[in-house]
Design a protein around this motif. Structure first.
Motif, mmCIF file in Angstrom:
data_model
loop_
_atom_site.group_PDB
_atom_site.id
_atom_site.type_symbol
_atom_site.label_atom_id
_atom_site.label_comp_id
_atom_site.label_asym_id
_atom_site.label_seq_id
_atom_site.Cartn_x
_atom_site.Cartn_y
_atom_site.Cartn_z
ATOM 1 N N GLY A 286 0.810 -1.197 0.000
ATOM 2 C CA GLY A 286 0.000 0.000 0.000
ATOM 3 C C GLY A 286 0.850 1.256 0.000
ATOM 4 N N ASP A 287 0.190 2.397 -0.047
ATOM 5 C CA ASP A 287 0.850 3.691 -0.034
ATOM 6 C C ASP A 287 1.191 4.080 1.401
ATOM 7 O OD1 ASP A 287 1.433 6.383 -1.484
ATOM 8 O OD2 ASP A 287 0.162 6.918 0.227
ATOM 9 N N ALA A 288 2.435 4.460 1.637
ATOM 10 C CA ALA A 288 2.904 4.748 2.992
ATOM 11 C C ALA A 288 2.124 5.897 3.630
ATOM 12 C CB ALA A 288 4.393 5.066 2.971
ATOM 13 N N THR A 289 1.904 6.954 2.871
ATOM 14 C CA THR A 289 1.205 8.119 3.428
ATOM 15 C C THR A 289 -0.235 7.789 3.756
ATOM 16 O OG1 THR A 289 2.652 9.599 2.161
ATOM 17 C CG2 THR A 289 0.605 10.526 3.026
ATOM 18 N N GLU A 290 -0.911 7.089 2.847
ATOM 19 C CA GLU A 290 -2.313 6.735 3.095
ATOM 20 C C GLU A 290 -2.426 5.793 4.284
ATOM 21 O OE1 GLU A 290 -5.011 8.102 1.735
ATOM 22 O OE2 GLU A 290 -3.504 9.436 0.857
ATOM 23 N N PHE A 291 -1.491 4.862 4.406
ATOM 24 C CA PHE A 291 -1.510 3.961 5.557
ATOM 25 C C PHE A 291 -1.403 4.762 6.848
ATOM 26 C CE2 PHE A 291 0.961 1.726 8.793
ATOM 27 C CZ PHE A 291 0.150 0.630 9.031
ATOM 28 N N ALA A 292 -0.447 5.693 6.905
ATOM 29 C CA ALA A 292 -0.252 6.484 8.125
ATOM 30 C C ALA A 292 -1.500 7.308 8.450
ATOM 31 C CB ALA A 292 0.966 7.386 7.959
ATOM 32 N N ARG A 293 -2.053 7.940 7.441
ATOM 33 C CA ARG A 293 -3.214 8.813 7.671
ATOM 34 C C ARG A 293 -4.442 8.042 8.135
ATOM 35 N NH1 ARG A 293 -3.109 12.851 2.401
ATOM 36 N NH2 ARG A 293 -2.001 14.596 3.392
ATOM 37 N N SER A 294 -4.570 6.788 7.712
ATOM 38 C CA SER A 294 -5.781 6.027 8.019
ATOM 39 C C SER A 294 -5.637 5.172 9.277
ATOM 40 C CB SER A 294 -6.142 5.121 6.838
ATOM 41 O OG SER A 294 -5.115 4.170 6.594
ATOM 42 N N ALA A 295 -4.443 5.129 9.866
ATOM 43 C CA ALA A 295 -4.225 4.284 11.042
ATOM 44 C C ALA A 295 -4.963 4.851 12.256
ATOM 45 C CB ALA A 295 -2.739 4.182 11.347
ATOM 46 N N ALA A 296 -5.426 3.953 13.121
ATOM 47 C CA ALA A 296 -6.160 4.372 14.316
ATOM 48 C C ALA A 296 -5.265 5.133 15.280
ATOM 49 C CB ALA A 296 -6.767 3.148 14.996
ATOM 50 N N GLU A 297 -4.014 4.710 15.406
ATOM 51 C CA GLU A 297 -3.068 5.405 16.269
ATOM 52 C C GLU A 297 -1.652 5.206 15.757
ATOM 53 O OE1 GLU A 297 -3.036 3.909 20.227
ATOM 54 O OE2 GLU A 297 -3.184 1.825 19.601
ATOM 55 N N PRO A 298 -0.767 6.144 16.056
ATOM 56 C CA PRO A 298 0.595 6.039 15.545
ATOM 57 C C PRO A 298 1.417 5.063 16.384
ATOM 58 C CG PRO A 298 0.385 8.013 16.861
ATOM 59 C CD PRO A 298 -0.985 7.401 16.789
ATOM 60 N N PRO A 299 2.540 4.588 15.846
ATOM 61 C CA PRO A 299 3.438 3.746 16.631
ATOM 62 C C PRO A 299 4.380 4.610 17.459
ATOM 63 C CG PRO A 299 4.336 4.023 14.457
ATOM 64 C CD PRO A 299 3.044 4.809 14.482
ATOM 65 N N GLU A 300 5.238 3.959 18.215
ATOM 66 C CA GLU A 300 6.216 4.706 18.994
ATOM 67 C C GLU A 300 7.420 5.126 18.152
ATOM 68 O OE1 GLU A 300 7.223 2.419 22.429
ATOM 69 O OE2 GLU A 300 5.193 2.510 23.258
ATOM 70 N N LEU A 301 7.719 4.354 17.105
ATOM 71 C CA LEU A 301 8.855 4.676 16.235
ATOM 72 C C LEU A 301 8.486 4.370 14.787
ATOM 73 C CD1 LEU A 301 12.606 4.049 16.840
ATOM 74 C CD2 LEU A 301 11.597 3.218 14.705
ATOM 75 N N VAL A 302 8.913 5.244 13.888
ATOM 76 C CA VAL A 302 8.679 5.051 12.453
ATOM 77 C C VAL A 302 10.027 5.023 11.741
ATOM 78 C CG1 VAL A 302 7.708 6.040 10.341
ATOM 79 C CG2 VAL A 302 6.402 6.133 12.468
ATOM 80 N N ILE A 303 10.203 4.044 10.869
ATOM 81 C CA ILE A 303 11.355 3.983 9.969
ATOM 82 C C ILE A 303 10.864 4.376 8.574
ATOM 83 C CG2 ILE A 303 13.108 2.489 8.920
ATOM 84 C CD1 ILE A 303 12.757 0.630 11.382
ATOM 85 N N VAL A 304 11.585 5.272 7.914
ATOM 86 C CA VAL A 304 11.261 5.620 6.528
ATOM 87 C C VAL A 304 12.523 5.472 5.690
ATOM 88 C CG1 VAL A 304 9.301 7.131 7.016
ATOM 89 C CG2 VAL A 304 11.592 8.095 7.002
ATOM 90 N N ASN A 305 12.370 4.844 4.543
ATOM 91 C CA ASN A 305 13.488 4.639 3.614
ATOM 92 C C ASN A 305 12.965 4.889 2.197
ATOM 93 O OD1 ASN A 305 15.943 3.939 2.509
ATOM 94 N ND2 ASN A 305 15.611 1.743 2.685
ATOM 95 N N PRO A 306 12.660 6.164 1.886
ATOM 96 C CA PRO A 306 11.976 6.490 0.642
ATOM 97 C C PRO A 306 12.922 6.534 -0.551
ATOM 98 C CG PRO A 306 12.436 8.499 1.825
ATOM 99 C CD PRO A 306 12.917 7.369 2.698
ATOM 100 N N PRO A 307 12.360 6.624 -1.767
ATOM 101 C CA PRO A 307 13.193 6.877 -2.947
ATOM 102 C C PRO A 307 13.791 8.274 -2.896
ATOM 103 C CG PRO A 307 10.858 6.892 -3.521
ATOM 104 C CD PRO A 307 10.949 6.430 -2.103
ATOM 105 N N ARG A 308 14.526 8.644 -3.936
ATOM 106 C CA ARG A 308 15.296 9.894 -3.925
ATOM 107 C C ARG A 308 14.448 11.138 -3.671
ATOM 108 N NH1 ARG A 308 20.334 10.185 -5.100
ATOM 109 N NH2 ARG A 308 20.202 12.345 -5.803
ATOM 110 N N ARG A 309 13.196 11.094 -4.041
ATOM 111 C CA ARG A 309 12.349 12.283 -3.876
ATOM 112 C C ARG A 309 12.004 12.566 -2.417
ATOM 113 N NH1 ARG A 309 8.968 8.240 -5.807
ATOM 114 N NH2 ARG A 309 7.225 7.683 -4.430
ATOM 115 N N GLY A 310 12.264 11.610 -1.506
ATOM 116 C CA GLY A 310 11.966 11.800 -0.100
ATOM 117 C C GLY A 310 10.537 11.417 0.243
ATOM 118 N N ILE A 311 10.126 11.685 1.477
ATOM 119 C CA ILE A 311 8.782 11.296 1.902
ATOM 120 C C ILE A 311 7.738 12.322 1.492
ATOM 121 C CG2 ILE A 311 9.666 9.926 3.823
ATOM 122 C CD1 ILE A 311 8.848 12.168 5.723
ATOM 123 N N GLY A 312 8.151 13.560 1.257
ATOM 124 C CA GLY A 312 7.221 14.575 0.788
ATOM 125 C C GLY A 312 6.445 15.255 1.905
ATOM 126 N N VAL A 313 5.800 16.348 1.532
ATOM 127 C CA VAL A 313 5.096 17.186 2.508
ATOM 128 C C VAL A 313 3.967 16.459 3.233
ATOM 129 C CG1 VAL A 313 3.647 19.250 2.759
ATOM 130 C CG2 VAL A 313 5.726 19.337 1.365
#
Length: 373
Positions: A286-313
């Motif tokens: 799935g899409d990382a941003t959509e997953f985060a936005r739709s989650a019931a609650e955030p985790p304690e730690l997030v790892i991001v390893n995006p392509p060259r464009r970064g994670i974005g706004v």
């Protein structure tokens, strides 16, 4: 590193080859320092690579003729430049190239003529596992040669005993990409086992894996150690690929969720989990941003390893507002990383490390641990 192809101006891809390796690394480190400046930021010693022979994959453009193919790149006129002896490839990987060239002739795989848009075989993509096994993918314009490839594949396997996975990838369009969407597996196995830090990751044909296995192993060890120090109970690994970070940070009493757009990569990660018995791991496509936005609650730690464009706004904004305590950001582009950090001012960089994944070029990986003020 010395390279007669560079000296003869046949290939100039290694843009930093004329610089001493120590200077290359120092310049990259300074570049990252300048872009990721923060009060109290601790920079660990950089992770160095072997200056040559470090690539675990070869992306070989096929040109020339069926009886005299070239494997390498194209010159400005669209002619083939043979790079079978490129010093970036380790000897064991180089040893596969001559048998592959002979196979092109045996199976009558007509190289694709880019200027005239004729022929069939566009690229050969080869990946070598840490155990010396190979995945070979023939990128063709159509399936016209499929029967011949199947017929002669036993001959190739006899020449390449380490050949574990062979596929045909179909790319009918005339465009500057390496592969198409359709993949036809020709062997019993459809995954290449990538053994990293004593853990077995699985790589399917259209999955991404870092080009430099030794430095990738150091990257995952760094992530594992930083996460262990924080000790979170819940972790998200966004843009997780085949699960490198997620598998390394798995631990009893910790829930780790990996999210990746590529269904092939997620299938690879799920196979790793099924075979390893590692606790608390879950993967989903799935899409990382959509997953985060739709989650019931955030985790304690997030790892991001995006392509060259970064994670974005959008994702940076979500992280800023989420209350997530810690973020491990692994980036191959310090410019987009700096831009993303500016959008997350509450998450302060506390530790960073340069990992020289791509010697002889200006590319690199940089890992940063962020902590909420």
């Amino acid at each position: 590193m010395l390279c007669h192809h560079y000296d003869a101006h046949r290939c100039r891809s290694c843009t930093l080859i004329e610089l001493d390796y120590a200077v290359q690394v120092a310049d990259k480190q300074q570049r990252c320092h300048d872009l990721i400046a923060a009060p109290g930021l601790e920079w660990l010693d950089p992770v160095l690579s072997a200056p040559s022979g470090f690539r675990n994959k070869a992306k070989l453009v096929v040109a020339g003729t069926v009886d005299a193919p070239t494997l390498g790149i194209l010159d400005p006129a669209g002619g083939g430049v043979d790079l079978r002896d490129c010093p970036l490839y380790p000897p064991q990987l180089q040893a596969a190239f001559d048998p592959l060239a002979r196979f092109v002739t045996l199976a009558r795989l007509v190289p694709y003529d880019v200027p005239n848009r004729r022929g069939e075989l566009k690229n050969i993509l080869v990946t070598q596992s840490p155990d010396g096994e190979l995945m070979v993918r023939f990128v063709l314009r159509s399936t016209e040669a499929l029967a011949r490839i199947r017929k002669h594949l036993p001959t190739l396997r006899a020449e390449l005993p380490g050949l574990r996975v062979a596929t045909v990838n179909v790319l009918p369009e005339h465009k500057a990409v390496l592969e198409g969407e359709r993949e036809i597996v020709l062997t019993e196995d459809d995954t290449l086992r990538m053994r990293v830090n004593g853990l077995d990751l699985h790589l399917r044909p259209q999955s991404f894996f870092q080009t430099n296995t030794e430095v990738a192993a150091a990257l995952y060890r760094t992530g594992r150690d930083w996460v262990a120090e924080v000790g979170p109970r819940t972790v998200w690994d966004l843009y997780c690929g085949v699960g490198g970070f997620a598998v390394h940070v798995a631990a009893p009493d910790r829930q780790v969720t990996g999210i990746e757009w590529s269904a092939e990569a997620i299938a690879s990660a799920e196979q790793t989990v099924a075979e390893s018995g590692l606790p608390g791991l879950r993967f989903a496509a799935g899409d990382a941003t959509e997953f985060a936005r739709s989650a019931a609650e955030p985790p304690e730690l997030v790892i991001v390893n995006p392509p060259r464009r970064g994670i974005g706004v959008p994702l940076a904004g979500w992280l800023e507002a989420s209350g997530v305590r810690d973020v491990l950001y692994s980036s191959c582009n310090a410019v987009s990383l700096a831009r993303d950090l500016a959008a997350m001012p509450s998450l302060r960089p506390v530790r960073a490390r340069l990992l020289d994944m791509f010697p002889q070029t200006g590319h690199y990986e940089v890992a940063v641990l962020l902590r909420r003020d």
